[in-house]
Design a protein around this motif. Sequence first.
Motif, short mmCIF file in Angstrom:
data_model
loop_
_atom_site.label_atom_id
_atom_site.label_comp_id
_atom_site.label_asym_id
_atom_site.label_seq_id
_atom_site.Cartn_x
_atom_site.Cartn_y
_atom_site.Cartn_z
N UNK A 58 0.83 -1.20 0.00
CA UNK A 58 0.00 0.00 0.00
C UNK A 58 0.87 1.25 0.00
N UNK A 59 0.49 2.22 -0.79
CA UNK A 59 1.14 3.53 -0.72
C UNK A 59 0.67 4.25 0.55
N UNK A 60 1.23 5.42 0.80
CA UNK A 60 0.78 6.21 1.95
C UNK A 60 -0.71 6.51 1.83
N UNK A 61 -1.14 6.87 0.62
CA UNK A 61 -2.56 7.13 0.41
C UNK A 61 -3.38 5.85 0.61
N UNK A 62 -2.83 4.73 0.17
CA UNK A 62 -3.52 3.46 0.35
C UNK A 62 -3.69 3.10 1.81
N UNK A 63 -2.65 3.31 2.61
CA UNK A 63 -2.76 3.02 4.05
C UNK A 63 -3.76 3.94 4.73
N UNK A 64 -3.75 5.22 4.33
CA UNK A 64 -4.70 6.18 4.90
C UNK A 64 -6.14 5.76 4.59
N UNK A 65 -6.39 5.43 3.32
CA UNK A 65 -7.75 5.05 2.94
C UNK A 65 -8.13 3.70 3.56
N UNK A 66 -7.16 2.79 3.72
CA UNK A 66 -7.45 1.49 4.34
C UNK A 66 -7.89 1.66 5.79
N UNK A 67 -7.27 2.61 6.48
CA UNK A 67 -7.70 2.88 7.87
C UNK A 67 -9.15 3.37 7.89
N UNK A 68 -9.48 4.26 6.99
CA UNK A 68 -10.86 4.72 6.90
C UNK A 68 -11.80 3.57 6.52
N UNK A 69 -11.35 2.73 5.59
CA UNK A 69 -12.18 1.62 5.13
C UNK A 69 -12.54 0.69 6.29
N UNK A 70 -11.56 0.40 7.16
CA UNK A 70 -11.84 -0.48 8.30
C UNK A 70 -12.91 0.12 9.20
N UNK A 71 -12.84 1.42 9.43
CA UNK A 71 -13.85 2.07 10.28
C UNK A 71 -15.21 2.11 9.58
N UNK A 72 -15.20 2.35 8.28
CA UNK A 72 -16.47 2.39 7.53
C UNK A 72 -17.15 1.02 7.58
N UNK A 73 -16.39 -0.04 7.36
CA UNK A 73 -16.95 -1.39 7.37
C UNK A 73 -17.52 -1.72 8.74
N UNK A 74 -16.81 -1.29 9.80
CA UNK A 74 -17.33 -1.51 11.15
C UNK A 74 -18.64 -0.76 11.36
N UNK A 75 -18.72 0.48 10.84
CA UNK A 75 -19.96 1.25 10.96
C UNK A 75 -21.11 0.60 10.20
N UNK A 76 -20.79 0.01 9.05
CA UNK A 76 -21.83 -0.70 8.29
C UNK A 76 -22.34 -1.88 9.10
#
Length: 305
Positions: A58-76
């Motif tokens: 993952x690039x820096x942008x990829x890691x940043x978005x992956x962190x958000x993705x984990x939280x989004x999936x948990x919220x779903x």
Amino acid sequence: MLNLERLRTLDALARHGSVSGAADGLHVTTSAVSQQMAKLEREVGQPLLAKNGRGVRLTDAGRLLADHAARIISQVELAQADVEARRGCAVGELRIGAFPTAMRGLLPRTLAGLRVEHPRLRPRVREQEPAESMAAVVRGDLDLALAIDWHNKRMPVPAELTRTHLLDDSADIAVPAGHPLAGRAEVSLAELRDEDWISWNEGQFCHEWLVYTLRGAGIEPRIAHIAEEHHTQLAFVEAGLGVCVTPRLGRGPVPAGVRLLPVSDTVRRHVYAVWRTDADRRPSVRAAVEALRGAVAGLRSPGPS
């Protein structure tokens, strides 16, 4: 607007560390993972993956978005739980993972009970070893898993999961009918010092437990044969090829040439269910846990024979 399925793909890549691992976790092809990531990169307008030898990182942008993705999936997951709780009934698909003896000893009665009490719920069961099924629950590939550990060796449970104890399952030692100890009412592990053992696959938690327990009793184990399935192990015992530990849950008929001996050291497994903590309010999860408890209450634990 970011696509949720593409965020799930990114989350799987972050957790598994490879395209092939993400594909296995998501039950899709590696090509599908690559296509989803290409589309996600076009959505965000910057690269999320970079080549790393033969693989990717993952690039820096990829890691940043992956962190958000984990939280989004948990919220779903939380949103699904809230919606189900408001509806007040267990409906839809519920994915369950269980180790082999629980598949035989608990799941048939559990699923039959769910069919009667919650006819709109569609359980889907997969046989898996405990560590694999717990990881699948963490990833979101399963909703509920049955797992075990032993009285003297606990299995770590990921922090994201809630667990509830279902039962303690005693285990006996299986020996050939002609074994010198076959007529005993019980046996100690120390008396089996010179035996060949038939064990589970190396790397499995139960294999590690057996080696750990025998060494704790001052015995350097001689693992003569490896067999995944309990009934295969018992067939080897009947043939005089060694001895094995055989839990009582889901054991079924024992070959005529095998004798089961209780262990004076009290060997037992703890059986429990786990699910994501953020799915705790889902009626389907609660219904499944209640059905499992009903199945446990209906068990008649077999003794040695």
